[in-house]
Design an enzyme around this catalytic site. Structure first.
Site, PDB file in Angstrom:
ATOM      1  N   ARG A   1       4.822 -16.431  -2.669  1.00 34.02           N
ATOM      2  CA  ARG A   1       5.066 -15.145  -3.338  1.00 34.02           C
ATOM      3  C   ARG A   1       6.088 -15.280  -4.480  1.00 34.02           C
ATOM      4  O   ARG A   1       6.156 -14.452  -5.386  1.00 34.02           O
ATOM      5  CB  ARG A   1       5.505 -14.151  -2.266  1.00 34.02           C
ATOM      6  CG  ARG A   1       5.516 -12.672  -2.479  1.00 34.02           C
ATOM      7  CD  ARG A   1       4.433 -11.996  -3.181  1.00 34.02           C
ATOM      8  NE  ARG A   1       3.059 -12.051  -2.756  1.00 34.02           N
ATOM      9  CZ  ARG A   1       2.338 -11.059  -2.257  1.00 34.02           C
ATOM     10  NH1 ARG A   1       2.887  -9.910  -2.047  1.00 34.02           N
ATOM     11  NH2 ARG A   1       1.057 -11.192  -1.991  1.00 34.02           N
TER      12      ARG A   1
ATOM     13  N   ARG B   1      -9.084 -12.955  -0.435  1.00 30.81           N
ATOM     14  CA  ARG B   1      -8.208 -14.033   0.056  1.00 30.81           C
ATOM     15  C   ARG B   1      -8.624 -14.443   1.470  1.00 30.81           C
ATOM     16  O   ARG B   1      -8.487 -15.598   1.865  1.00 30.81           O
ATOM     17  CB  ARG B   1      -6.737 -13.577   0.036  1.00 30.81           C
ATOM     18  CG  ARG B   1      -6.239 -13.174  -1.343  1.00 30.81           C
ATOM     19  CD  ARG B   1      -4.853 -12.546  -1.289  1.00 30.81           C
ATOM     20  NE  ARG B   1      -4.823 -11.337  -0.481  1.00 30.81           N
ATOM     21  CZ  ARG B   1      -3.732 -10.654  -0.197  1.00 30.81           C
ATOM     22  NH1 ARG B   1      -2.551 -11.067  -0.630  1.00 30.81           N
ATOM     23  NH2 ARG B   1      -3.796  -9.550   0.538  1.00 30.81           N
TER      24      ARG B   1
ATOM     25  N   HIS C   1      -5.638  -2.254   4.898  1.00 27.67           N
ATOM     26  CA  HIS C   1      -4.840  -2.516   3.696  1.00 27.67           C
ATOM     27  C   HIS C   1      -4.533  -1.197   2.992  1.00 27.67           C
ATOM     28  O   HIS C   1      -5.339  -0.266   3.034  1.00 27.67           O
ATOM     29  CB  HIS C   1      -5.577  -3.459   2.732  1.00 27.67           C
ATOM     30  CG  HIS C   1      -4.663  -4.102   1.744  1.00 27.67           C
ATOM     31  ND1 HIS C   1      -4.349  -3.517   0.541  1.00 27.67           N
ATOM     32  CD2 HIS C   1      -3.960  -5.262   1.804  1.00 27.67           C
ATOM     33  CE1 HIS C   1      -3.500  -4.309  -0.104  1.00 27.67           C
ATOM     34  NE2 HIS C   1      -3.246  -5.367   0.628  1.00 27.67           N
TER      35      HIS C   1
ATOM     36  N   ASP D   1      -4.082 -12.029   6.033  1.00 31.09           N
ATOM     37  CA  ASP D   1      -3.356 -12.546   7.197  1.00 31.09           C
ATOM     38  C   ASP D   1      -4.236 -12.770   8.418  1.00 31.09           C
ATOM     39  O   ASP D   1      -3.828 -13.448   9.357  1.00 31.09           O
ATOM     40  CB  ASP D   1      -2.214 -11.590   7.546  1.00 31.09           C
ATOM     41  CG  ASP D   1      -1.229 -11.472   6.403  1.00 31.09           C
ATOM     42  OD1 ASP D   1      -0.820 -12.520   5.882  1.00 31.09           O
ATOM     43  OD2 ASP D   1      -0.885 -10.340   6.018  1.00 31.09           O
TER      44      ASP D   1
ATOM     45  N   HIS E   1       3.634  -6.097   6.633  1.00 22.19           N
ATOM     46  CA  HIS E   1       3.424  -6.855   5.381  1.00 22.19           C
ATOM     47  C   HIS E   1       3.232  -8.331   5.746  1.00 22.19           C
ATOM     48  O   HIS E   1       2.348  -8.673   6.512  1.00 22.19           O
ATOM     49  CB  HIS E   1       4.612  -6.562   4.451  1.00 22.19           C
ATOM     50  CG  HIS E   1       4.479  -7.070   3.050  1.00 22.19           C
ATOM     51  ND1 HIS E   1       3.271  -7.352   2.442  1.00 22.19           N
ATOM     52  CD2 HIS E   1       5.424  -7.357   2.094  1.00 22.19           C
ATOM     53  CE1 HIS E   1       3.471  -7.779   1.202  1.00 22.19           C
ATOM     54  NE2 HIS E   1       4.769  -7.794   0.968  1.00 22.19           N
TER      55      HIS E   1
ATOM     56  N   ARG F   1      14.522   4.057 -11.126  1.00 18.47           N
ATOM     57  CA  ARG F   1      15.193   5.171 -10.452  1.00 18.47           C
ATOM     58  C   ARG F   1      14.245   6.364 -10.387  1.00 18.47           C
ATOM     59  O   ARG F   1      14.368   7.316 -11.165  1.00 18.47           O
ATOM     60  CB  ARG F   1      16.477   5.499 -11.236  1.00 18.47           C
ATOM     61  CG  ARG F   1      17.509   6.495 -10.684  1.00 18.47           C
ATOM     62  CD  ARG F   1      17.457   6.712  -9.248  1.00 18.47           C
ATOM     63  NE  ARG F   1      18.539   7.561  -8.791  1.00 18.47           N
ATOM     64  CZ  ARG F   1      18.332   8.694  -8.120  1.00 18.47           C
ATOM     65  NH1 ARG F   1      17.104   9.119  -7.884  1.00 18.47           N
ATOM     66  NH2 ARG F   1      19.361   9.384  -7.679  1.00 18.47           N
TER      67      ARG F   1
ATOM     68  N   SER G   1       6.971  -6.624  -1.024  1.00 21.27           N
ATOM     69  CA  SER G   1       7.777  -7.745  -1.530  1.00 21.27           C
ATOM     70  C   SER G   1       7.874  -7.719  -3.053  1.00 21.27           C
ATOM     71  O   SER G   1       8.972  -7.852  -3.623  1.00 21.27           O
ATOM     72  CB  SER G   1       7.231  -9.088  -1.050  1.00 21.27           C
ATOM     73  OG  SER G   1       5.860  -9.214  -1.329  1.00 21.27           O
TER      74      SER G   1
HETATM   75  N1  AMX Z   1      -5.061  -1.202  13.283  1.00 19.08           N
HETATM   76  C1  AMX Z   1      -4.845   0.014  13.809  1.00 19.08           C
HETATM   77  N2  AMX Z   1      -4.589   1.106  13.074  1.00 19.08           N
HETATM   78  C2  AMX Z   1      -4.597   0.959  11.748  1.00 19.08           C
HETATM   79  C3  AMX Z   1      -4.853  -0.270  11.125  1.00 19.08           C
HETATM   80  C4  AMX Z   1      -5.079  -1.388  11.955  1.00 19.08           C
HETATM   81  N3  AMX Z   1      -5.268  -2.613  11.456  1.00 19.08           N
HETATM   82  N4  AMX Z   1      -4.785  -0.102   9.779  1.00 19.08           N
HETATM   83  C5  AMX Z   1      -4.485   1.197   9.576  1.00 19.08           C
HETATM   84  N5  AMX Z   1      -4.369   1.819  10.755  1.00 19.08           N
HETATM   85  C6  AMX Z   1      -3.950   3.202  10.997  1.00 19.08           C
HETATM   86  C7  AMX Z   1      -2.553   3.413  10.431  1.00 19.08           C
HETATM   87  O1  AMX Z   1      -1.561   2.923  11.313  1.00 19.08           O
HETATM   88  C8  AMX Z   1      -2.533   4.893  10.236  1.00 19.08           C
HETATM   89  O2  AMX Z   1      -2.309   5.480  11.490  1.00 19.08           O
HETATM   90  P1  AMX Z   1      -1.450   6.843  11.647  1.00 19.08           P
HETATM   91  O3  AMX Z   1      -2.247   7.888  10.921  1.00 19.08           O
HETATM   92  O4  AMX Z   1      -1.363   7.036  13.112  1.00 19.08           O
HETATM   93  O5  AMX Z   1      -0.126   6.588  10.994  1.00 19.08           O
HETATM   94  C9  AMX Z   1      -3.972   5.199   9.812  1.00 19.08           C
HETATM   95  O6  AMX Z   1      -4.773   4.094  10.277  1.00 19.08           O
HETATM   96  C10 AMX Z   1      -4.141   5.323   8.311  1.00 19.08           C
HETATM   97  O7  AMX Z   1      -3.611   4.172   7.708  1.00 19.08           O
HETATM   98  P2  AMX Z   1      -4.192   3.629   6.320  1.00 19.08           P
HETATM   99  O8  AMX Z   1      -3.965   4.681   5.299  1.00 19.08           O
HETATM  100  O9  AMX Z   1      -5.558   3.110   6.481  1.00 19.08           O
HETATM  101  O10 AMX Z   1      -3.288   2.348   6.062  1.00 19.08           O
HETATM  102  P3  AMX Z   1      -1.848   2.288   5.377  1.00 19.08           P
HETATM  103  O11 AMX Z   1      -2.042   2.194   3.906  1.00 19.08           O
HETATM  104  O12 AMX Z   1      -0.949   3.339   5.878  1.00 19.08           O
HETATM  105  O13 AMX Z   1      -1.303   0.903   5.948  1.00 19.08           O
HETATM  106  C11 AMX Z   1      -1.429  -1.355   6.591  1.00 19.08           C
HETATM  107  C12 AMX Z   1      -1.794  -0.335   5.517  1.00 19.08           C
HETATM  108  C13 AMX Z   1      -1.739  -2.740   6.036  1.00 19.08           C
HETATM  109  C14 AMX Z   1       0.069  -1.281   6.859  1.00 19.08           C
HETATM  110  C15 AMX Z   1      -2.257  -1.074   7.860  1.00 19.08           C
HETATM  111  O14 AMX Z   1      -3.630  -1.230   7.584  1.00 19.08           O
HETATM  112  C16 AMX Z   1      -1.854  -1.962   9.010  1.00 19.08           C
HETATM  113  O15 AMX Z   1      -0.901  -1.634   9.719  1.00 19.08           O
HETATM  114  N6  AMX Z   1      -2.564  -3.124   9.228  1.00 19.08           N
HETATM  115  C17 AMX Z   1      -2.177  -4.061  10.235  1.00 19.08           C
HETATM  116  C18 AMX Z   1      -0.983  -4.897   9.766  1.00 19.08           C
HETATM  117  C19 AMX Z   1      -1.393  -5.862   8.686  1.00 19.08           C
HETATM  118  O16 AMX Z   1      -2.381  -6.568   8.798  1.00 19.08           O
HETATM  119  N7  AMX Z   1      -0.579  -5.957   7.627  1.00 19.08           N
HETATM  120  C20 AMX Z   1      -0.800  -6.913   6.542  1.00 19.08           C
HETATM  121  C21 AMX Z   1      -1.299  -6.270   5.266  1.00 19.08           C
HETATM  122  C22 AMX Z   1      -1.453  -7.293   4.169  1.00 19.08           C
HETATM  123  C23 AMX Z   1      -0.127  -7.833   3.748  1.00 19.08           C
HETATM  124  O17 AMX Z   1       0.708  -7.122   3.222  1.00 19.08           O
HETATM  125  N8  AMX Z   1       0.151  -9.094   3.992  1.00 19.08           N
END
Ligand code: AMX
Length: 477
Positions: free
Chosen positions: A438, A366, A357, A412, A311, A458, A281
């Protein structure tokens, strides 16, 4: 209990005055520590002084060190969502992987201690965090009071936006409604008008500031209208009370009169405000703003990013997932049953929402401060017990699975359960609250983007063939 007998009129004569703490006051803008006196309440004038000294500091820094190398980029980073690449400037907050967020150098507990509160209140006012993000200074109570009044005065919504909101189908997700309404509010943009009138670029920040102030002021009304239209049979949000604070008005427009809910809202709106610049965002607002799209259009774009399940929508997803868990287990939430449910989620190729994360490598502060709020105000809430149980179980399972770099909970994982406790059960709505908050960080940053004259963003993209060539792989390899 003393807290809420005095909230109707804020900033009463008996409230304690907050002054900038000497131990923290010099953290930001160290060359401008006494730029304004504590008696001054006009944020724009204060900001103008800070901006002019900061422009010189940044310009001197760039002249001296503009050619210094600050990092390297690997092929994996190019494919991997640009994690860790230091490639943008964002002044309002910085995220440390271990410690979590600092707003202009202040941690969440420091903000809770130092930022002004309502008389007898315990949680900081979002007005204070906005002031801090924008100026780098802890405001006093007169300054936040002035800001509350200013936002109340700027809160009117034009009739075409009211009509639009009242005509959305109930099947349109609240975040889509929110973003569309913000886009339509761009009819009010002072930045767009000034640009088309040929304003000098040195003045861009002033119009970005005006739009930021107007938009922040209007967001609670927009958000409350969406809530009432979807979940309260379109009842009227009522009028803004110029003597109430931003969150107090928001809570009452939503239709909530429990003062503890309003305190929760103050905390919520502070802690979701900013999380440095690379998150979807914040980065989107910054990126779209760099094209000199006005702050309404830039912020609406950021809200479309916040609406993604990885997110901001994760706060909705957590509650949906918790409900599924309870349904699947028929209420029999033994540790073994819950562990099975978590494993089933992972095995079916889904994420456990609220955990993990992209930057953080520890429990999100948080999350921690919301847990402390729950321990203080709702320790026996059954859903809070489940959230605590998950805190005990999920990290070990994610570690055992061995994929997630961070097995700990993020913001979250906790927010929805607090809202449920106070009766806000409509989980599809939660990301809108995140979005209102936000605005404080991303719009403060946008003002600084224009103040520092940051150009069109860019970065260079590469094709796979181009990357192969770059690292010396020939097509026959
Ligand atoms: N549950 C299951 N698998 C997870 C996970 C979770 N909570 N968090 C990470 N992983 C997985 C990823 O999907 C990825 O799998 P892949 O290799 O098959 O693609 C692997 O672990 C490595 O990921 P990462 O490097 O640890 O995380 P990232 O930086 O790529 O992604 C995030 C970060 C937040 C998108 C991820 O942890 C996630 O999907 N969490 C659940 C959704 C969530 O809570 N989002 C909110 C984040 C905070 C916010 O922005 N509000």
């Amino acid at each position: 209990m003393a807290l809420f007998r005095v909230v109707a009129r804020r900033f009463g004569a008996h409230s304690k005055q907050f002054l900038p703490s000497s131990s923290f006051a010099s953290r930001q803008f160290h060359d401008s520590t006494t730029l304004y006196s504590n008696g001054q309440t006009n944020l724009k004038e204060i900001l103008a002084e800070i901006i002019s000294s900061e422009q010189v500091r940044v310009s001197d820094f760039r002249k001296a060190h503009g050619g210094s190398v600050i990092g390297q980029v690997t092929v994996d980073q190019a494919y991997g969502g640009m994690r860790g690449i230091k490639g943008m400037v964002y002044e309002t907050s910085v995220l440390d992987p271990e410690e979590g967020i600092r707003f202009r150098g202040y941690s969440i507990p420091e903000c809770q201690e130092l930022l002004p509160k309502i008389p007898g209140g315990e949680e900081p006012l979002p007005e204070g965090i906005f002031w801090l993000l924008l100026t780098g200074k802890i405001p006093n109570k007169h300054q936040v009071e002035h800001l509350s009044r200013e936002w109340a005065e700027r809160a009117d919504i034009p009739s075409h936006v009211v009509t639009m909101l009242n005509n959305f189908p109930s099947t349109l997700h609240p975040m889509a409604q929110f973003s569309a309404a913000i886009t339509a509010l761009s009819s009010e943009s002072k930045f767009a008008k000034a640009y088309s009138d040929g304003v000098h670029k040195a003045k861009y920040w002033e119009y970005a500031y005006e739009d930021a102030m107007d938009l922040i002021a209007k967001l609670p009304t927009v958000a409350a209208m969406i809530y009432r239209n979807l979940y309260r049979e379109g009842t009227n949000v009522g009028a803004i009370d110029p003597n109430n604070d931003w969150s107090g008005n928001f809570a009452s427009m939503l239709g909530y009169d429990d003062p503890y809910f309003t305190e929760l809202l103050r905390l919520y709106l502070c802690i979701h405000s900013d999380h440095e610049g690379g998150n979807v965002s914040a980065h989107t607002v910054h990126l779209v703003g760099s094209a000199l799209s006005d702050p309404y259009l830039s912020f609406a774009a950021g809200m479309n990013g916040l609406a993604g399940p990885l997110h901001g929508l994760a706060n909705q997803e957590v509650l949906v997932w918790l409900e599924r868990c309870q349904e699947a287990l028929g209420g029999d939430l033994t540790d073994d049953n819950v562990k099975n449910f978590i494993w089933n989620t992972l095995k079916s190729g889904q994420v456990v929402p609220g955990y993990g994360h992209a930057v953080l490598r520890k429990t999100d502060p948080r999350y921690q401060c919301q847990r402390e709020f729950a321990l203080k105000h709702l320790p026996d809430d059954p859903l809070f017990q489940v959230v605590s149980q998950l805190y005990k179980l999920v990290p070990d399972i994610l570690l055992e699975q061995g994929k997630a770099k961070n097995p700990w909970p993020n913001v979250d994982a906790h927010s929805g359960v607090l809202l449920q406790h106070y009766g806000m059960t409509e989980m599809n709505y939660y990301t809108v609250l995140f979005g209102v908050s936000r605005a404080l960080g991303t719009l403060a940053s946008l003002v600084w983007d224009r103040a520092l004259g940051l150009p069109l963003e860019r970065p260079k993209s590469m094709s796979t063939d181009g990357l192969m060539q770059l690292v010396g792989v020939s097509s026959s390899d």
